[in-house]
Design a protein around this motif. Structure first.
Motif, PDB file in Angstrom:
ATOM      1  N   VAL A 111       0.835  -1.199   0.000  1.00 32.11           N
ATOM      2  CA  VAL A 111       0.000   0.000   0.000  1.00 32.11           C
ATOM      3  C   VAL A 111       0.867   1.245   0.000  1.00 32.11           C
ATOM      4  CG1 VAL A 111      -1.764   1.309   1.284  1.00 32.11           C
ATOM      5  CG2 VAL A 111      -1.875  -1.179   1.165  1.00 32.11           C
ATOM      6  N   ALA A 112       2.021   1.157   0.675  1.00 35.47           N
ATOM      7  CA  ALA A 112       2.911   2.316   0.737  1.00 35.47           C
ATOM      8  C   ALA A 112       3.460   2.675  -0.636  1.00 35.47           C
ATOM      9  CB  ALA A 112       4.053   2.026   1.690  1.00 35.47           C
ATOM     10  N   ALA A 113       3.533   1.667  -1.519  1.00 33.97           N
ATOM     11  CA  ALA A 113       4.134   1.891  -2.837  1.00 33.97           C
ATOM     12  C   ALA A 113       3.194   2.660  -3.759  1.00 33.97           C
ATOM     13  CB  ALA A 113       4.492   0.562  -3.474  1.00 33.97           C
ATOM     14  N   ILE A 114       1.946   2.780  -3.434  1.00 31.20           N
ATOM     15  CA  ILE A 114       1.023   3.436  -4.357  1.00 31.20           C
ATOM     16  C   ILE A 114       0.759   4.869  -3.900  1.00 31.20           C
ATOM     17  CG2 ILE A 114      -0.106   1.326  -5.093  1.00 31.20           C
ATOM     18  CD1 ILE A 114      -2.237   1.732  -3.068  1.00 31.20           C
TER      19      ILE A 114
ATOM     20  N   GLN B 242      -5.611   6.043   0.141  1.00 30.85           N
ATOM     21  CA  GLN B 242      -6.858   6.371   0.842  1.00 30.85           C
ATOM     22  C   GLN B 242      -7.981   5.439   0.400  1.00 30.85           C
ATOM     23  OE1 GLN B 242      -7.206  10.463  -0.234  1.00 30.85           O
ATOM     24  NE2 GLN B 242      -6.006  11.196   1.512  1.00 30.85           N
ATOM     25  N   LEU B 243      -8.016   5.180  -0.910  1.00 34.89           N
ATOM     26  CA  LEU B 243      -9.026   4.247  -1.422  1.00 34.89           C
ATOM     27  C   LEU B 243      -8.870   2.880  -0.782  1.00 34.89           C
ATOM     28  CD1 LEU B 243      -9.104   4.979  -5.257  1.00 34.89           C
ATOM     29  CD2 LEU B 243     -11.080   4.884  -3.776  1.00 34.89           C
ATOM     30  N   ALA B 244      -7.612   2.451  -0.698  1.00 32.10           N
ATOM     31  CA  ALA B 244      -7.331   1.131  -0.130  1.00 32.10           C
ATOM     32  C   ALA B 244      -7.740   1.062   1.331  1.00 32.10           C
ATOM     33  CB  ALA B 244      -5.859   0.809  -0.288  1.00 32.10           C
ATOM     34  N   LEU B 245      -7.583   2.195   2.024  1.00 34.10           N
ATOM     35  CA  LEU B 245      -7.974   2.203   3.436  1.00 34.10           C
ATOM     36  C   LEU B 245      -9.482   2.041   3.585  1.00 34.10           C
ATOM     37  CD1 LEU B 245      -5.771   5.019   5.000  1.00 34.10           C
ATOM     38  CD2 LEU B 245      -5.707   2.592   5.533  1.00 34.10           C
TER      39      LEU B 245
ATOM     40  N   ARG C 147      -7.623  -3.763  -0.774  1.00 36.48           N
ATOM     41  CA  ARG C 147      -6.485  -4.352  -0.022  1.00 36.48           C
ATOM     42  C   ARG C 147      -6.312  -5.819  -0.404  1.00 36.48           C
ATOM     43  NH1 ARG C 147      -8.778  -1.283   4.159  1.00 36.48           N
ATOM     44  NH2 ARG C 147      -9.481  -3.075   5.354  1.00 36.48           N
ATOM     45  N   LEU C 148      -7.452  -6.494  -0.584  1.00 33.24           N
ATOM     46  CA  LEU C 148      -7.378  -7.907  -0.997  1.00 33.24           C
ATOM     47  C   LEU C 148      -6.743  -8.014  -2.389  1.00 33.24           C
ATOM     48  CD1 LEU C 148      -8.059 -10.903  -0.692  1.00 33.24           C
ATOM     49  CD2 LEU C 148     -10.396 -10.411  -1.441  1.00 33.24           C
ATOM     50  N   MET C 149      -7.148  -7.131  -3.293  1.00 34.42           N
ATOM     51  CA  MET C 149      -6.594  -7.179  -4.651  1.00 34.42           C
ATOM     52  C   MET C 149      -5.101  -6.853  -4.638  1.00 34.42           C
ATOM     53  SD  MET C 149      -7.169  -7.894  -7.740  1.00 34.42           S
ATOM     54  CE  MET C 149      -5.873  -7.901  -8.960  1.00 34.42           C
ATOM     55  N   LEU C 150      -4.682  -5.978  -3.744  1.00 34.48           N
ATOM     56  CA  LEU C 150      -3.248  -5.665  -3.652  1.00 34.48           C
ATOM     57  C   LEU C 150      -2.472  -6.893  -3.166  1.00 34.48           C
ATOM     58  CD1 LEU C 150      -3.395  -2.023  -2.246  1.00 34.48           C
ATOM     59  CD2 LEU C 150      -2.688  -2.748  -4.529  1.00 34.48           C
ATOM     60  N   ARG C 151      -3.120  -7.692  -2.322  1.00 36.47           N
ATOM     61  CA  ARG C 151      -2.471  -8.947  -1.890  1.00 36.47           C
ATOM     62  C   ARG C 151      -2.399  -9.927  -3.071  1.00 36.47           C
ATOM     63  NH1 ARG C 151      -6.323 -10.330   2.357  1.00 36.47           N
ATOM     64  NH2 ARG C 151      -5.359 -12.376   2.404  1.00 36.47           N
ATOM     65  N   VAL C 152      -3.453  -9.915  -3.889  1.00 40.01           N
ATOM     66  CA  VAL C 152      -3.426 -10.757  -5.109  1.00 40.01           C
ATOM     67  C   VAL C 152      -2.274 -10.296  -5.999  1.00 40.01           C
ATOM     68  CG1 VAL C 152      -4.669 -11.326  -7.237  1.00 40.01           C
ATOM     69  CG2 VAL C 152      -5.891 -11.309  -5.060  1.00 40.01           C
ATOM     70  N   ARG C 153      -2.146  -8.974  -6.153  1.00 44.06           N
ATOM     71  CA  ARG C 153      -1.073  -8.422  -6.996  1.00 44.06           C
ATOM     72  C   ARG C 153       0.295  -8.886  -6.499  1.00 44.06           C
ATOM     73  NH1 ARG C 153       0.257  -2.159  -6.595  1.00 44.06           N
ATOM     74  NH2 ARG C 153       1.246  -2.967  -4.735  1.00 44.06           N
ATOM     75  N   ASP C 154       0.431  -8.936  -5.160  1.00 43.54           N
ATOM     76  CA  ASP C 154       1.728  -9.313  -4.589  1.00 43.54           C
ATOM     77  C   ASP C 154       1.888 -10.829  -4.450  1.00 43.54           C
ATOM     78  OD1 ASP C 154       2.212  -6.646  -4.483  1.00 43.54           O
ATOM     79  OD2 ASP C 154       1.675  -6.418  -2.375  1.00 43.54           O
ATOM     80  N   ASP C 155       0.976 -11.587  -5.062  1.00 41.45           N
ATOM     81  CA  ASP C 155       1.031 -13.055  -5.049  1.00 41.45           C
ATOM     82  C   ASP C 155       1.033 -13.646  -3.640  1.00 41.45           C
ATOM     83  OD1 ASP C 155       0.914 -13.492  -7.799  1.00 41.45           O
ATOM     84  OD2 ASP C 155       3.071 -13.194  -8.032  1.00 41.45           O
TER      85      ASP C 155
ATOM     86  N   TYR D 173      -2.239  -3.750 -11.625  1.00 38.82           N
ATOM     87  CA  TYR D 173      -3.366  -3.166 -10.882  1.00 38.82           C
ATOM     88  C   TYR D 173      -2.952  -1.934 -10.090  1.00 38.82           C
ATOM     89  CZ  TYR D 173      -7.164  -2.620  -7.532  1.00 38.82           C
ATOM     90  OH  TYR D 173      -8.178  -2.100  -6.777  1.00 38.82           O
ATOM     91  N   ARG D 174      -3.640  -0.820 -10.309  1.00 40.62           N
ATOM     92  CA  ARG D 174      -3.463   0.410  -9.533  1.00 40.62           C
ATOM     93  C   ARG D 174      -4.853   0.851  -9.104  1.00 40.62           C
ATOM     94  NH1 ARG D 174       0.606  -1.268  -9.870  1.00 40.62           N
ATOM     95  NH2 ARG D 174       2.597  -0.521 -10.676  1.00 40.62           N
ATOM     96  N   PRO D 175      -5.128   0.915  -7.819  1.00 40.99           N
ATOM     97  CA  PRO D 175      -6.486   1.268  -7.399  1.00 40.99           C
ATOM     98  C   PRO D 175      -6.836   2.714  -7.763  1.00 40.99           C
ATOM     99  CG  PRO D 175      -5.099   0.697  -5.513  1.00 40.99           C
ATOM    100  CD  PRO D 175      -4.223   0.680  -6.705  1.00 40.99           C
TER     101      PRO D 175
END
Lengths: 215, 171
Positions: A1-4, A10-13, A19-27, A75-77
């Motif tokens: 999340v810090a990387a975006i 804020q959207l991710a928060l 947040r789940l999709m960012l975990r998918v992105r990070d495998d 993916y970029r939220p």
């Protein structure tokens, strides 16, 4: 999340699905499985309503998940996660419907969507209908309503499905379908007018309006 | 009773937006006033609402029990396997190692080349070379003049003072 970026952060928060999709992105192991579990019901329902076929609906829902998986690294939220997901679903469904228009298929009747016959929930609905005649009436009615829905053009159908079954407001529908809010308002107005015409035999006017007409 | 014009497209769009709760407060109030006065608009609103509610009779489709597994199986074919990841990592390291080896080799070859084939500017002079240079210094300094002469004997003859007569003739 810090990387975006900050807005994305804020959207991710606000949106746990981002947040789940960012975990998918990070495998992260298990994250994609969680995503499928979370969205499969809504996605399959929408695709089924749009295409009128359980099998095609599932195939297309599966394709949406595949696209999401393939696109995960990019993916970029920028919006709610569900908006992004339904935008992909919208594009795929509209393409499928256009392809089908070019290659017409025999429309399927209302039927049990499970390969092994009626599912428990469907069976429960059936058991509640005591009279066989009532059961047939319900099935017929569902079939007629589905026909009315399929009578709408693909964009009207998509707007109706998102509004009715996904509870999306005009803004969200506009975002998913890449339209203005004004265009969505007009689209839904025409769709609902068409539905009213197609289903007018099942609309019962009693009381005040009829009396006023008579007056 | 007052005659009301039939609903146009905009009226109908506002009616639908009203039913969907999409009008702001002022717009909604204006439309409610119109509905109170216009029975045709009320009939239309009620018909639109009923038609919309009929969609609730459609059964909610659910994914088949195998849907999750089938989807994840398809995803599994796209996932890079652990073996592939190890191989890719090893390939990346080998590539880095090859670059380092190439740089080291280039440096060694450069150093060896410079040692074996010293250039004229950087070449070290031996004592014999220095001695020869000192011995032939006069020749080197006058080389251009010597090149004008045909041979050494001619030059030696030039040294004789009486070659052109008495040099002390006192012109």
């Amino acid at each position: 999340v810090a990387a975006i970026g900050e807005t994305s952060g804020q959207l991710a928060l606000r949106d746990p699905d981002i947040r789940l999709m960012l975990r998918v992105r990070d495998d992260v192991p298990g994250a994609f499985e969680e995503l499928v579990e979370l969205y499969q019901h809504r996605l399959v329902a929408i695709m089924h309503h749009l295409l009128g076929s359980a099998e095609e609906g599932e195939d297309l829902a599966q394709e949406v998940f595949l696209r999401i998986y393939r696109a995960r690294k990019r993916y970029r939220p920028r919006a709610k996660f569900s908006t992004w997901l339904f935008t992909i679903a919208n594009n795929l469904a509209l393409n499928a419907l256009r392809t089908r228009q070019r290659k017409p298929v025999v429309p399927l009747e209302v039927r049990d969507s499970g390969p092994l016959g009626p599912r428990p929930a469907e069976q429960l609905v059936r058991d509640r209908a005591n009279q066989p005649a009532q059961r047939i009436q319900q099935q017929e009615l569902a079939g007629l309503i589905r026909q009315a829905l399929e009578g709408l053009n693909e964009r009207q159908r998509m707007a109706v499905v998102l509004n009715k079954f996904e509870d999306m407001n005009y803004n969200e529908i506009a975002e998913v379908m890449g339209l203005t809010v004004k265009a969505v308002k007009s689209l839904l107005s025409r769709a609902r007018t068409n539905l009213r015409v197609a289903l007018q035999d099942y609309i019962y006017m009693d009381g005040e309006p009829a009396a006023a007409d008579e007056a | 009773m007052a005659q009301h014009p039939p609903l146009n497209d905009e009226d109908r769009a506002n009616l639908v937006a009203y039913l969907d709760g999409e009008l702001d407060e002022a717009e909604a109030r204006a439309l409610e006033a119109k509905l109170n006065l216009d029975p045709n608009a009320r009939t239309e609103a009620e018909a639109l609402r009923q038609a919309w509610d009929l969609l609730d009779y459609l059964p909610r489709p659910e994914p088949s029990p195998s849907f999750t597994n089938r989807t994840l199986d398809r995803i599994a074919t796209l996932r890079p396997s652990a073996t592939n990841q190890v191989q890719r990592r090893r390939r990346r390291w080998l590539l880095r190692l090859a670059w380092v080896a190439a740089v080291v080799l280039a440096a060694v070859a450069g150093y060896a080349g410079a040692s074996l084939f010293p250039g004229p500017a950087g070449a070290a002079r031996s004592p014999e070379t220095d001695e020869a240079l000192v011995r032939d210094l006069r020749v080197i300094e006058n080389l251009r003049q010597y090149q004008q002469a045909e041979d050494i004997r001619f030059l030696r003859e030039l040294e004789h003072a009486d070659l052109f007569g008495d040099t002390n003739a006192g012109y």
